[in-house]
Design an enzyme around this catalytic site. Structure first.
Site, PDB file in Angstrom:
ATOM      1  N   SER A  38      -5.909  -5.348 -10.904  1.00 23.83           N
ATOM      2  CA  SER A  38      -4.600  -5.404 -10.278  1.00 23.83           C
ATOM      3  C   SER A  38      -4.037  -6.828 -10.307  1.00 23.83           C
ATOM      4  CB  SER A  38      -4.678  -4.839  -8.853  1.00 23.83           C
ATOM      5  OG  SER A  38      -3.408  -4.499  -8.362  1.00 23.83           O
ATOM      6  N   ASP A 152      -3.958   1.436 -11.230  1.00 22.67           N
ATOM      7  CA  ASP A 152      -4.570   0.245 -10.637  1.00 22.67           C
ATOM      8  C   ASP A 152      -6.092   0.218 -10.793  1.00 22.67           C
ATOM      9  OD1 ASP A 152      -5.604  -1.598  -8.512  1.00 22.67           O
ATOM     10  OD2 ASP A 152      -3.473  -1.733  -8.015  1.00 22.67           O
TER      11      ASP A 152
END
Length: 324
Positions: A38, A152
């Site tokens: 991320s 993510d």
């Protein structure tokens, strides 16, 4: 020393990664490998491409109003934020950099939503790898890459250690963005809080929800935008009076706050397993209270906290004279 970095996920708290890298540079250490999930993938990719300073200059110039424009709320996409404008800025900084040509080995970790497993992105355009890794569930829409629907990296691997196993490094440092609040009362009294603790306390007291401000309402005052913004607001507290007149205060969390907290809890459990399997030489924990996930307008102060935490952690490895 030759340092390999594992940079964790955590939204705007990821600016602290920049502070950690700055401290390593100041001490003359070389980053020889990076793995990130991320926001950790974003910072790590920019560092590996030699573009982190340029990105930092841009990020620290952002006002709250500018961040609201860049987040680009949407009611029709698979995520309530398109975030394409932010990625456009990152692409402009990165250019056509590809992972296999980077001077520093880099791994961006994403999650294959169909196969249900982590994916290590170690080839191809850096910007595409970052885009896949930052697709926060329910917030930023997933990214299709090489026939896979990716989201993510923090879903399954919030602190990627395994990709660093093959890196030739003297020191492996993991930077977690899910640490506890150090301003809570300690079991034993101390003479007084240090500068980092004072800063964290002040930042948390003064922080406000990014999307629950007068600026936001004046900038995004359409019915659609208001609907989206309401998902991110903190609804305050609920007071419940019982027959004995005891007042109980219960937090009332908005939709995003509930999602964000649920992700934090799951990621904390995953990180414990990761650290048990792949213990780093040094763990730096950035408290969750440093910044809310979408407070991207607070880059400068979060970077500073990251550098202070890194300095304190690195000082535990050797006497200060060894860094002279």
């Amino acid at each position: 020393m030759r340092v390999a970095l594992s940079l964790g996920s955590g939204g705007a708290r990821g600016y602290a990664h920049i502070g950690v890298i700055n401290e390593l540079r100041d001490r003359g250490h070389d980053v020889v490998g990076v793995a990130g999930s991320s926001m950790g993938a974003l910072v790590g990719g920019l560092e590996a491409a030699g573009k982190l300073d340029e990105y930092t200059a841009w990020a620290t110039s952002l006002t709250q109003r500018a961040v609201l424009r860049l987040l680009d709320p949407s009611l029709t996409s698979a995520g309530v934020l398109r975030a394409d404008k932010i990625l456009d800025a990152v692409r402009e900084i990165l250019g056509d950099a590809v992972i296999e040509d980077l001077a520093i080995p880099f791994t961006a970790v994403a999650t294959d939503l169909i196969a249900g497993k982590s994916v290590w992105l170690q080839r191809g355009p850096v910007d595409a790898a970052i885009r896949a890794s930052i697709a926060i569930p329910g917030v930023i829409k997933p990214h299709v890459l090489d026939g896979r629907l990716l989201a993510d990296g923090g879903i399954l691997d919030p602190l990627p250690m395994a990709p660093l196993a093959a890196v030739n490094a003297d020191l492996i440092i993991a930077v977690s963005l899910g640490g506890d609040d150090p301003t809570r009362a300690a079991p034993e009294p101390s003479p007084g809080p240090g500068p980092t603790t004072e800063r964290l306390s002040r930042m948390w007291r003064n922080t406000t929800a990014l999307l629950d401000t007068t600026t936001a309402r004046s900038l995004l005052d359409t019915p659609a935008a208001k609907t989206v913004l309401s998902r991110f607001a903190n609804d305050g507290v609920e007071v419940d009076d019982h027959d004995d007149h005891t007042e109980i205060v219960v937090p009332r969390l908005g939709g995003f706050e509930v999602l964000n907290r649920a992700i934090d809890i799951a990621q904390a459990a995953l990180m414990r397993h990761t650290l048990a399997a792949y213990p780093p030489d040094l763990l730096i924990e950035v408290p969750r209270t440093v910044a809310r996930s979408l407070e991207f307008h607070r880059a400068e102060e979060v970077i500073e906290v990251g550098q202070e935490l890194a300095a304190a952690a690195l000082d535990t490895l050797a006497p200060p004279t060894s860094h002279a």
